[in-house]
Write a protein that holds these residues in place. Sequence first.
Motif, short mmCIF file in Angstrom:
data_model
loop_
_atom_site.label_atom_id
_atom_site.label_comp_id
_atom_site.label_asym_id
_atom_site.label_seq_id
_atom_site.Cartn_x
_atom_site.Cartn_y
_atom_site.Cartn_z
N ALA A 250 -7.11 -6.80 -15.15
CA ALA A 250 -7.68 -6.52 -13.84
C ALA A 250 -7.37 -7.64 -12.86
O ALA A 250 -7.04 -7.39 -11.69
CB ALA A 250 -9.19 -6.33 -13.96
N PHE A 251 -7.45 -8.89 -13.33
CA PHE A 251 -7.16 -10.02 -12.46
C PHE A 251 -5.68 -10.04 -12.09
O PHE A 251 -5.32 -10.27 -10.92
CB PHE A 251 -7.53 -11.34 -13.15
CG PHE A 251 -7.28 -12.56 -12.31
CD1 PHE A 251 -8.07 -12.83 -11.22
CD2 PHE A 251 -6.23 -13.42 -12.61
CE1 PHE A 251 -7.84 -13.95 -10.42
CE2 PHE A 251 -5.98 -14.54 -11.83
CZ PHE A 251 -6.79 -14.81 -10.73
N ALA A 252 -4.80 -9.78 -13.06
CA ALA A 252 -3.37 -9.75 -12.77
C ALA A 252 -3.04 -8.67 -11.75
O ALA A 252 -2.21 -8.88 -10.85
CB ALA A 252 -2.59 -9.52 -14.07
N ASP A 253 -3.69 -7.53 -11.85
CA ASP A 253 -3.44 -6.44 -10.89
C ASP A 253 -3.94 -6.81 -9.50
O ASP A 253 -3.33 -6.43 -8.49
CB ASP A 253 -4.12 -5.15 -11.37
CG ASP A 253 -3.39 -4.52 -12.54
OD1 ASP A 253 -2.22 -4.89 -12.78
OD2 ASP A 253 -3.98 -3.65 -13.22
N ILE A 254 -5.04 -7.56 -9.44
CA ILE A 254 -5.56 -7.99 -8.13
C ILE A 254 -4.61 -8.99 -7.48
O ILE A 254 -4.35 -8.93 -6.27
CB ILE A 254 -6.97 -8.58 -8.30
CG1 ILE A 254 -7.97 -7.45 -8.58
CG2 ILE A 254 -7.39 -9.37 -7.07
CD1 ILE A 254 -9.36 -7.91 -8.94
N VAL A 255 -4.05 -9.91 -8.28
CA VAL A 255 -3.09 -10.86 -7.74
C VAL A 255 -1.84 -10.13 -7.24
O VAL A 255 -1.29 -10.45 -6.17
CB VAL A 255 -2.70 -11.91 -8.80
CG1 VAL A 255 -1.58 -12.81 -8.29
CG2 VAL A 255 -3.91 -12.76 -9.17
N THR A 256 -1.40 -9.11 -7.98
CA THR A 256 -0.26 -8.30 -7.55
C THR A 256 -0.58 -7.59 -6.24
O THR A 256 0.27 -7.50 -5.34
CB THR A 256 0.11 -7.28 -8.63
OG1 THR A 256 0.48 -7.97 -9.83
CG2 THR A 256 1.27 -6.40 -8.19
N GLU A 257 -1.80 -7.06 -6.12
CA GLU A 257 -2.21 -6.40 -4.89
C GLU A 257 -2.21 -7.37 -3.72
O GLU A 257 -1.83 -7.02 -2.60
CB GLU A 257 -3.60 -5.79 -5.06
CG GLU A 257 -4.12 -5.07 -3.83
CD GLU A 257 -5.55 -4.55 -4.00
OE1 GLU A 257 -6.19 -4.30 -2.96
OE2 GLU A 257 -6.00 -4.43 -5.14
N ILE A 258 -2.64 -8.62 -3.96
CA ILE A 258 -2.62 -9.62 -2.90
C ILE A 258 -1.18 -9.89 -2.45
O ILE A 258 -0.90 -9.99 -1.25
CB ILE A 258 -3.29 -10.92 -3.39
CG1 ILE A 258 -4.80 -10.72 -3.52
CG2 ILE A 258 -2.98 -12.09 -2.45
CD1 ILE A 258 -5.52 -11.89 -4.18
N ARG A 259 -0.28 -9.95 -3.38
CA ARG A 259 1.12 -10.25 -3.04
C ARG A 259 1.82 -9.07 -2.38
O ARG A 259 2.49 -9.21 -1.36
CB ARG A 259 1.87 -10.65 -4.31
CG ARG A 259 3.32 -11.09 -4.06
CD ARG A 259 4.05 -11.28 -5.37
NE ARG A 259 4.15 -10.01 -6.10
CZ ARG A 259 4.03 -9.92 -7.43
NH1 ARG A 259 3.79 -10.98 -8.16
NH2 ARG A 259 4.15 -8.74 -8.01
N ASP A 260 1.67 -7.88 -2.98
CA ASP A 260 2.46 -6.72 -2.55
C ASP A 260 1.71 -5.73 -1.68
O ASP A 260 2.32 -4.85 -1.08
CB ASP A 260 2.98 -5.98 -3.78
CG ASP A 260 3.85 -6.86 -4.67
OD1 ASP A 260 4.42 -7.83 -4.13
OD2 ASP A 260 3.96 -6.59 -5.87
N GLY A 261 0.38 -5.85 -1.61
CA GLY A 261 -0.40 -4.87 -0.87
C GLY A 261 -0.76 -3.68 -1.74
O GLY A 261 -0.50 -3.65 -2.94
N ALA A 262 -1.40 -2.67 -1.14
CA ALA A 262 -1.84 -1.49 -1.89
C ALA A 262 -1.68 -0.25 -1.02
O ALA A 262 -1.92 -0.29 0.19
CB ALA A 262 -3.29 -1.64 -2.33
N GLU A 263 -1.27 0.83 -1.67
CA GLU A 263 -1.18 2.11 -0.98
C GLU A 263 -2.56 2.77 -0.94
O GLU A 263 -3.40 2.51 -1.80
CB GLU A 263 -0.20 3.03 -1.73
CG GLU A 263 1.24 2.52 -1.75
CD GLU A 263 1.87 2.50 -0.37
OE1 GLU A 263 1.47 3.35 0.47
OE2 GLU A 263 2.72 1.63 -0.12
N PRO A 264 -2.81 3.64 0.04
CA PRO A 264 -4.10 4.36 0.07
C PRO A 264 -4.28 5.18 -1.21
O PRO A 264 -3.32 5.75 -1.73
CB PRO A 264 -3.96 5.26 1.30
CG PRO A 264 -2.93 4.61 2.15
CD PRO A 264 -1.96 3.96 1.21
N ASN A 265 -5.49 5.20 -1.73
CA ASN A 265 -5.79 5.93 -2.95
C ASN A 265 -6.69 7.12 -2.62
O ASN A 265 -7.85 6.95 -2.25
CB ASN A 265 -6.49 5.01 -3.97
CG ASN A 265 -6.60 5.62 -5.34
OD1 ASN A 265 -6.85 6.82 -5.48
ND2 ASN A 265 -6.42 4.81 -6.37
#
Length: 286
Positions: A250-265
């Motif tokens: 979960a933490f790794a995915d959050i760091v990835t989201e910080i770097r790359d952003g997130a698409e609307p879910n």
Amino acid sequence: MSTEAATVADLAQQAIAPERVDPGEVYAIASGDGVRIVDTDAYAETPRHASATRIVTDARSFVTYVNRHRRPGTEVFAHTPSSAVVAVIDSHEGTDQANGWQKHRLTLGLEHTKAWLAWTALDLGQNPKAWLDQQQFAEFIEERALDVVEPDHARLIELATKFEATTKVEFGSAVRLDNGEVKFEYSETVGPRKGNKGAIDLPKELKLGLRPYIGGPIYWVVAALRYRIRAEGLVLGIALQRPEAILEAAFADIVTEIRDGAEPNEKDKSPGHPGIGDVPIFYGKP
């Protein structure tokens, strides 16, 4: 200096007419002990250097803040063991470049969801004494039924109802079935049906859909069901399978989201957002 001379000096200083100074400037003033530095930054319309310690609780807020205040030297540090992310907005720009004051920082203080806290509080792997009697187990299952993906909701409520209805029975044996479930055989000990026998089938495990961190993604978590037949009756518990691995993911995915952003879910209606782009991320502490 004698007391009389000191008094005369104080009176002389008081006689000097006040002078206007420029707010935000630094002054060197002669004093009896030498030179004293006076900084009037606190009286300026804006401070010379940004200085702040902020805390946000989700990746989207973290990215929004960094993108709003970022500078050439801005850098981010991610520390997996503590699940903390820190942005040093005014850090050093690099070799042969300007140095930063490192006084402007943003921390991502992740917070666990109520669902995650509820299940981990009863995890026998973390709390070996977290056994529940039948009534407590039934109440917990009813309260957290929406967190369970498998078995389905109807089966889960039926199971809770049976455990609530059989608090005054004697459990004789537990048989493990071919499908991994456990059949508890019992006989009633009070009331008009005293001596009647029955059975309860307990699933081997529960499949949970849990969001470890507020604002973070949902993960499948397996909760193995445990039981003990004691003199005072049946007690039950849960053992989460590798919850520490779920937190790391979960933490790794959050760091990835910080770097790359997130698409609307569309599923959970969460809005999308950009990432921090070329702001470097280092694993460790600033």
